[in-house]
Structure formats: C-alpha cells, structure tokens
Design a protein around this motif. Sequence first.
Motif, mmCIF file in Angstrom:
data_model
loop_
_atom_site.group_PDB
_atom_site.id
_atom_site.type_symbol
_atom_site.label_atom_id
_atom_site.label_comp_id
_atom_site.label_asym_id
_atom_site.label_seq_id
_atom_site.Cartn_x
_atom_site.Cartn_y
_atom_site.Cartn_z
ATOM 1 N N LEU A 133 -3.816 -22.450 9.579
ATOM 2 C CA LEU A 133 -3.631 -21.834 8.477
ATOM 3 C C LEU A 133 -4.807 -20.940 7.966
ATOM 4 C CD1 LEU A 133 -1.865 -24.730 6.332
ATOM 5 C CD2 LEU A 133 -0.924 -22.810 7.326
ATOM 6 N N LEU A 134 -4.526 -20.029 7.412
ATOM 7 C CA LEU A 134 -5.304 -19.241 6.819
ATOM 8 C C LEU A 134 -5.269 -19.024 5.157
ATOM 9 C CD1 LEU A 134 -4.685 -15.972 9.344
ATOM 10 C CD2 LEU A 134 -6.540 -17.896 9.488
ATOM 11 N N ARG A 135 -6.336 -18.850 4.625
ATOM 12 C CA ARG A 135 -6.343 -18.907 3.197
ATOM 13 C C ARG A 135 -7.342 -17.701 2.766
ATOM 14 N NH1 ARG A 135 -5.552 -22.899 -0.781
ATOM 15 N NH2 ARG A 135 -6.799 -22.492 -2.693
ATOM 16 N N TYR A 136 -6.795 -16.991 1.702
ATOM 17 C CA TYR A 136 -7.521 -15.722 0.789
ATOM 18 C C TYR A 136 -7.717 -16.056 -0.492
ATOM 19 C CZ TYR A 136 -5.988 -14.003 5.518
ATOM 20 O OH TYR A 136 -5.994 -13.835 6.918
ATOM 21 N N ASP A 137 -8.755 -16.294 -1.177
ATOM 22 C CA ASP A 137 -9.075 -16.816 -2.355
ATOM 23 C C ASP A 137 -9.280 -15.938 -3.268
ATOM 24 O OD1 ASP A 137 -8.613 -19.215 -1.500
ATOM 25 O OD2 ASP A 137 -10.587 -19.639 -0.706
ATOM 26 N N THR A 138 -9.331 -14.442 -3.402
ATOM 27 C CA THR A 138 -9.603 -13.645 -4.321
ATOM 28 C C THR A 138 -8.527 -12.740 -4.356
ATOM 29 O OG1 THR A 138 -11.011 -12.012 -3.293
ATOM 30 C CG2 THR A 138 -12.171 -14.004 -3.808
ATOM 31 N N PRO A 139 -8.379 -11.864 -5.596
ATOM 32 C CA PRO A 139 -7.174 -10.885 -5.399
ATOM 33 C C PRO A 139 -7.599 -9.760 -4.581
ATOM 34 C CG PRO A 139 -8.317 -11.150 -7.710
ATOM 35 C CD PRO A 139 -8.836 -12.272 -6.983
ATOM 36 N N GLU A 140 -8.724 -9.329 -4.519
ATOM 37 C CA GLU A 140 -9.242 -8.287 -3.482
ATOM 38 C C GLU A 140 -8.932 -8.706 -2.308
ATOM 39 O OE1 GLU A 140 -11.070 -7.992 -7.349
ATOM 40 O OE2 GLU A 140 -11.235 -9.688 -5.900
ATOM 41 N N ARG A 141 -9.160 -9.878 -1.654
ATOM 42 C CA ARG A 141 -9.003 -10.351 -0.323
ATOM 43 C C ARG A 141 -7.365 -10.396 -0.067
ATOM 44 N NH1 ARG A 141 -11.571 -15.557 1.824
ATOM 45 N NH2 ARG A 141 -11.212 -14.566 3.821
ATOM 46 N N VAL A 142 -6.725 -11.118 -0.947
ATOM 47 C CA VAL A 142 -5.178 -11.030 -0.727
ATOM 48 C C VAL A 142 -4.733 -9.469 -0.687
ATOM 49 C CG1 VAL A 142 -3.002 -11.590 -2.075
ATOM 50 C CG2 VAL A 142 -5.216 -13.090 -2.344
ATOM 51 N N ALA A 143 -5.214 -8.764 -1.550
ATOM 52 C CA ALA A 143 -4.711 -7.279 -1.701
ATOM 53 C C ALA A 143 -4.838 -6.668 -0.383
ATOM 54 C CB ALA A 143 -5.525 -6.462 -2.766
ATOM 55 N N ALA A 144 -6.180 -6.909 0.367
ATOM 56 C CA ALA A 144 -6.785 -6.410 1.327
ATOM 57 C C ALA A 144 -5.798 -6.967 2.814
ATOM 58 C CB ALA A 144 -8.046 -6.761 1.786
ATOM 59 N N VAL A 145 -5.630 -8.032 2.764
ATOM 60 C CA VAL A 145 -4.590 -8.777 3.893
ATOM 61 C C VAL A 145 -3.281 -8.128 3.865
ATOM 62 C CG1 VAL A 145 -3.993 -11.042 2.984
ATOM 63 C CG2 VAL A 145 -4.375 -10.701 5.336
ATOM 64 N N ALA A 146 -2.699 -8.040 2.515
ATOM 65 C CA ALA A 146 -1.523 -7.552 2.282
ATOM 66 C C ALA A 146 -1.476 -6.229 2.773
ATOM 67 C CB ALA A 146 -1.022 -7.800 0.848
ATOM 68 N N ARG A 147 -2.379 -5.356 2.484
ATOM 69 C CA ARG A 147 -2.240 -3.937 2.779
ATOM 70 C C ARG A 147 -2.340 -3.747 4.515
ATOM 71 N NH1 ARG A 147 -7.361 -0.186 1.428
ATOM 72 N NH2 ARG A 147 -8.333 -1.741 2.805
ATOM 73 N N THR A 148 -3.203 -4.686 4.978
ATOM 74 C CA THR A 148 -3.444 -4.595 6.437
ATOM 75 C C THR A 148 -2.104 -5.272 7.068
ATOM 76 O OG1 THR A 148 -5.637 -5.016 6.253
ATOM 77 C CG2 THR A 148 -4.585 -5.772 8.361
ATOM 78 N N GLY A 149 -1.455 -6.260 6.525
ATOM 79 C CA GLY A 149 -0.147 -6.900 7.119
ATOM 80 C C GLY A 149 1.005 -6.185 6.978
ATOM 81 N N PHE A 150 1.124 -5.683 5.750
ATOM 82 C CA PHE A 150 2.397 -4.751 5.412
ATOM 83 C C PHE A 150 2.516 -3.384 6.116
ATOM 84 C CE2 PHE A 150 2.937 -8.744 2.704
ATOM 85 C CZ PHE A 150 4.343 -8.558 2.471
ATOM 86 N N LYS A 151 1.319 -2.887 6.204
ATOM 87 C CA LYS A 151 1.376 -1.403 6.575
ATOM 88 C C LYS A 151 2.040 -1.278 7.940
ATOM 89 C CE LYS A 151 -1.063 2.816 6.111
ATOM 90 N NZ LYS A 151 -2.170 3.544 5.544
ATOM 91 N N PRO A 152 3.005 -0.693 8.285
ATOM 92 C CA PRO A 152 3.685 -0.656 9.597
ATOM 93 C C PRO A 152 2.755 0.484 10.491
ATOM 94 C CG PRO A 152 5.087 0.803 8.210
ATOM 95 C CD PRO A 152 3.798 0.091 7.231
ATOM 96 N N THR A 153 2.655 -0.195 11.922
ATOM 97 C CA THR A 153 1.938 0.720 12.877
ATOM 98 C C THR A 153 3.138 0.558 13.932
ATOM 99 O OG1 THR A 153 0.740 -1.234 13.427
ATOM 100 C CG2 THR A 153 -0.248 0.336 12.024
ATOM 101 N N PRO A 154 2.872 1.447 15.082
ATOM 102 C CA PRO A 154 3.558 1.290 16.352
ATOM 103 C C PRO A 154 3.115 -0.007 17.127
ATOM 104 C CG PRO A 154 3.250 3.448 15.989
ATOM 105 C CD PRO A 154 2.184 2.818 14.960
ATOM 106 N N ALA A 155 2.101 -0.600 16.996
ATOM 107 C CA ALA A 155 1.491 -1.411 17.533
ATOM 108 C C ALA A 155 2.219 -2.955 17.240
ATOM 109 C CB ALA A 155 -0.216 -1.549 17.416
#
Length: 322
Positions: free
Chosen positions: A225-247
Amino acid sequence: MIRVDSTATDRFDTSRFEASRNRLASLAYRLLGSATDAEDAVQDAFLHWQSADRQQIKVPEAWLTKVVTNLCLDRLRSAQARRERAAGVWLPEPLLAGDPMLGPADTFEQRESVSLAMLTLMERLSPLERAVYLLREAFSYSHTEIAEILDVTESASQQHLHRARHRITATRRRGAEVDPASARAIVEEFLAAATSGRMERLVALLTDDAIAIADSNGAGLAKTLLRYDTPERVAAVARTGFKPTPAKRRLAGGPPAIHYALVNRTPALLFLLGDQVTGTVTFDVTDGKIATVRGIAAPARLVRLTGTWRRHGPNFPLIAQW
C-alpha cells in the motif's frame, strides 16, 4: 399415517434461506469488507441451515442473522491473529452501484456504513464493536436483539456501541452529503486537470488535509500500500499517474477507457480494457473538495465489480481511449 414429502420441505426451506440471502450478504460484507469473504460466510450459513433442525427454528431471519454474524466474527478474529487487516494498511473490496450486496440505502447511516471510508475506519474497532455498531446503525436492531445475536448482555451491547461511536467520531471526516451532480462535476474536473498535468488546479480541488492511498502493483497486501499525505503530494501522484504516455499504455495492455461510476455509493473512475475493469479510483468529496483518493487495482478485488459492470454498468466513457 401422513407422509411428508421431504423433497418439497427442503425446497421450501431453501427458498426461505434464499429470501434472506441478499440481506445476509450485505451484513457480511459490512462486517468483513470483502465480497468474497462475505459470500463464503453466507454459504457457510446455508450449510448450517441445511444441517439444523429447521422445525425448531421459530424465526428463520433472526436465526440466520445470528449465524452469519458469528461466522463473520470468527473470520475477523482469525484475520486479526494473522495481522492481515491492521488499521491503515488494508483496502476493502469495491462494489459497483447496482450490486445487491450493498444492501439498504434509505438512511444516511446505511449509506455511510458501506462506503470505503467507513469500511476502512471500522478496522479500528474490535470485532464485537464492529458487529454491534453495524447491527444497530445500519440494520436498526434493538439492543435486546443484538444481545441475543451476540450472546452478550444488553448493557454490554450498549457499551460496545458507545465505544464504537466514540472511536469513529474521533477519526471520521465530517461533511454534508454531496449531491450526485456536484460530486460528478468535481471528479470530472479532477480527471481533466490530472490528464492535462495542471498541478495548481489539482491542488485547488483537494482539501488541506487530503490523502491518497493505493494498492500499488495490485497485490492488495499491507506491504504494497502506498500513502500520500499532503495535497501537493496527492496532486503530484495524480498528475504522474493520470497523464497518458505510450509506455503506460503498453504496460496497461492497451489504451483503457475511463468511465464515471458510483463505487460503494461514492464517486469513482473505472479503467476498462474491453469489458474488463482493470482499476478503480474512488473519491471522498467533502464540502465541495476531494478529501481522500483511493486507487484499487488488485485483480482479485475487481472480479465482482467487473461482473456487475458487465450486467449493469456500461455507459458513455469520459475518455474513450486514454
């Protein structure tokens, strides 16, 4: 001499059990947080029912409730002994809207009791506290009835309820229920900001104490399980996870479609390849902002949700090809 058709009697008794199956399953799911375990508990109750002297059972619904509740308590205690459900490191199995295991939804307490937030929060309770809380708050049993179900005194039932309410109140996130249209609009805006990489907008959509929890590689176990505890970290992981890439598309097995749905009666996004749900992200919305994001990708925890989707869920995707 009157002969009794045992086959007809068995059919009648089976039909009486089946009439209670959905209610029993919804109780078991709330107690265990796992649809798979809930189904097993209900099936075990059916075996108890078959082997019992049913002519001596005056109120089948009460008898079955007692059996299922105590089977679930045995499972909870066993899980705790194996340290597999420590609070904060376990995610419940998600259920899609339309699944009968979600049970009654007439009151706020009934709707809240099946949310992923409450199912996670109830991991902080002892098995007896959890059972008393759910029987009272979600199913409106009296303390007299609860005492009979759990083989405790009425006073003990009241004390367990008091402790459970205190523990839940101390840690729950309060906020008014959000109407469905507003919740969907917030989630759609979050998705648009995440897929386009707009960090500032993502942070603005989150509460000051926002958190995100994900089951990582899909194993669904405590160590992953991974946990992110601040809005900045949540936003960062969302941006990284949701932004589509070919990989990411290659890793996913192709470009998934993203659909909006209700999971455990809360807004969610579903990721699908064909008609197979490969992941879900749920959102706890409080006072117009997102307080908690949960990502679940464990294949074993998405089996039932996928089945419900195939029967009831297909709709127009928010993103046809991510």
